[in-house]
Design an enzyme around this catalytic site. Structure first.
Site, PDB file in Angstrom:
ATOM      1  N   CYS A   2       0.844  -1.188   0.000  1.00  0.00           N
ATOM      2  CA  CYS A   2       0.000   0.000   0.000  1.00  0.00           C
ATOM      3  C   CYS A   2       0.882   1.242   0.000  1.00  0.00           C
ATOM      4  CB  CYS A   2      -0.918   0.006   1.221  1.00  0.00           C
ATOM      5  SG  CYS A   2      -2.066  -1.402   1.266  1.00  0.00           S
ATOM      6  N   GLY A  28      -0.925   0.644  -5.071  1.00  0.00           N
ATOM      7  CA  GLY A  28      -2.238   0.070  -4.815  1.00  0.00           C
ATOM      8  C   GLY A  28      -3.322   0.735  -5.631  1.00  0.00           C
ATOM      9  N   ASN A 101       0.704   0.356   5.820  1.00  0.00           N
ATOM     10  CA  ASN A 101       1.263  -0.446   4.729  1.00  0.00           C
ATOM     11  C   ASN A 101       1.996  -1.620   5.345  1.00  0.00           C
ATOM     12  OD1 ASN A 101       2.461  -1.432   2.339  1.00  0.00           O
ATOM     13  ND2 ASN A 101       4.219  -0.077   2.581  1.00  0.00           N
ATOM     14  N   GLY A 102       1.576  -2.835   5.016  1.00  0.00           N
ATOM     15  CA  GLY A 102       2.248  -4.006   5.555  1.00  0.00           C
ATOM     16  C   GLY A 102       1.259  -5.074   5.971  1.00  0.00           C
ATOM     17  N   TYR A 257      10.608  -4.534  -7.781  1.00  0.00           N
ATOM     18  CA  TYR A 257       9.335  -4.296  -8.469  1.00  0.00           C
ATOM     19  C   TYR A 257       8.490  -3.182  -7.866  1.00  0.00           C
ATOM     20  CZ  TYR A 257       4.526  -5.164 -10.062  1.00  0.00           C
ATOM     21  OH  TYR A 257       3.267  -5.018 -10.570  1.00  0.00           O
TER      22      TYR A 257
END
Length: 501
Positions: A2, A28, A101-102, A257
């Site tokens: 995210c 996201g 995020n995670g 990526y």
């Protein structure tokens, strides 16, 4: 994967938050949300969809206030209902909103504790809401009518003691300030910076440095593992190490990526790291196939372009753009459901026949996860007239699920799981396949001026740095992440959204 952002400004921050989220959109595409604070009141807008689709002029006009946080989301497991769009909110204490995020690996234990001991209710299946309630409970334990930075940092310390996993967090305490913090292993990235205006200094916290750059903020630094930053509503900045035994073990897949090439993560240029990945790949090709007959190197847009360019330079082979990308189609990696991924590849890319006809083509991608995309692209290359199609992955074989916030699917959906390189080459239809070696990837990412002793490479080697991952846990997330489970959950979510709307 995210994207998060928080800004304490001197004027309305709604437009700045919106702009930052568009820069982080690659992290996201499932949902987006912004919450701002003004005169002790909160103003929230969140929904499923891209940033540009979630926020219209009427929404932006309501998001008043010089302090706010934002989030772009994709689901790591299960539901993609709009009820799980972030930021989340709890009213006690003070009114706290949070974006995350995670992934928390002990979320089931925490959810039980929250209900039985903290006497709090969690309304969704999102671990971000669990994280919010843990932070809110620990801050409430201070018992203060007005929280100080000491209270905030003490609460973050308690969060670290209770929560396990990879996480980067921004939270807004209504009327007081914004706090950002990072897990004790530093798995997920988070940075902060400042910019000077006529009214004074403004501060920003974000997932990637590129969002600071675009908005004219100067990067101060990354948050250290376990560290927290607290910016008060009137613009005072405080930082504190809140973990007992922090150790930097960042996710190496960010460089492969996830991150934009123009970002700097933990002092490492993503662009430079990807250049070095191309050099290492070229060296391996020259070792294993010194008599190669590659006529042209072609990247699979967009993430692999940097590595492919340096690979071609190192081999002394032509570099060409062989695929044109439709930029209005989303990233297939984060599309839920195999059917949607298969359909989107042909819509997303179109081959330039001139670059393939009668040539031995080396295609370069950043990684191979399910193999769905590269198999179709190899077929497109053959249809365009390629004589032979070779394939390079800038990353090693992805053999294990990710548990720290990336939607790497269940193990049996990973094409390289329990398969040899030749097995994968046969399945995707390549004449031969070259994977990056893990030691070379580590050297490529950590080979600059900034030295990092260890990375989280779990998707490649199965070594999970938090030390709490076993077969029972992996089996549980496999049941949550496999495509059949997601399809069922999304059908239920669609009915819920239809009813709510």
């Amino acid at each position: 994967m995210c994207g998060i952002v928080g800004i304490v400004g001197k004027s309305n921050v709604n437009q700045a938050l919106y702009d930052a989220l568009t820069v982080l959109q690659h992290r996201g595409q499932d949902a987006a949300g912004i919450v701002t604070s003004h005169d002790g009141r909160l103003f929230l807008r969140k929904d499923n969809g891209l940033v540009r689709d979630v926020f219209h002029q009427r929404h932006m006009q309501r998001l008043v206030g010089h302090m706010g946080i934002g989030h772009v989301r994709y689901p790591t497991a299960g539901s993609s209902t709009s009820a799980e769009a972030q930021p989340f909110y709890v009213n006690s204490p003070y009114g706290i909103t949070l974006a995350h995020n995670g992934n928390l690996t002990n979320v089931e234990q925490l959810a039980k504790e929250i209900y039985e001991s903290d006497l709090r209710h969690v309304n969704t299946s999102s671990d971000s809401e669990v994280m919010l309630n843990v932070f809110a409970h620990e801050l409430a334990q201070r018992g203060k009518l007005q929280p100080t930075e000491e209270d905030v940092f003490a609460a973050v310390t308690d969060v670290h003691n209770r929560c396990v996993g990879g996480y980067a967090v921004v939270a807004m305490i209504t009327g007081y300030g914004i706090v950002g913090f990072r897990d004790p292993h530093g798995i997920r990235p988070i940075v902060f910076g400042q910019r000077h205006t006529d009214e004074g200094v403004e501060y920003m916290i974000a997932s990637e440095s590129v969002s600071l750059d675009v908005l004219g903020f100067t990067l101060i630094r990354d948050l250290a593992p376990g560290e927290a930053v607290y910016i008060t509503e009137d613009g005072k900045l405080h930082t504190r190490q809140c973990a007992t035994n922090p150790s930097l073990t960042p996710c190496i897949f960010e460089h492969v990526y996830l991150a934009r090439p123009d970002s700097i993560i933990d002092g490492i240029s993503v662009y430079k790291a990807r250049l070095r990945m191309g050099e290492k790949l070229a060296d391996k090709i020259l070792r294993e196939r010194p008599e190669h007959d590659i006529d042209v190197v072609i990247p699979i847009p967009d993430t692999s372009r940097t590595a492919a360019l340096e690979l071609a330079n190192h081999l002394g082979v032509k570099f060409r753009e062989g695929f044109v990308k439709n930029r209005y189609i989303g990233r297939t990696f984060i599309m839920p459901g195999q059917a949607a991924r298969k359909k989107s590849v042909r819509q997303k890319l179109n081959a330039i026949e001139l670059e393939f006809r009668g040539k031995n083509v080396m295609l370069v991608d950043d990684s191979i996860v399910r193999g769905t995309t590269c198999k179709q692209i190899i077929q497109m290359a053959r249809e365009a007239g390629a004589k032979n199609v070779y394939f390079c992955s800038a990353a090693p074989a992805v053999r294990y699920p990710n548990v720290y916030g990336i939607d790497m699917p269940s193990a049996h959906e990973l094409i390289a799981h329990n398969r040899t390189t030749q097995d994968v080459a046969d399945l995707i239809g390549a004449d031969w396949l070259i994977y990056q070696d893990l030691p070379d990837l580590i050297e490529a990412v950590g080979g600059g001026k900034i030295k990092i002793e260890q990375f989280d490479c779990a998707v490649f080697d199965g070594k999970y740095v938090t030390g709490d991952i076993d077969e029972v846990y992996l089996n549980r997330i496999e049941n949550a992440r496999n495509d059949a489970s997601k399809a069922k959950t999304q059908a239920v979510s669609a009915i819920i959204d239809l009813y709510n709307n």
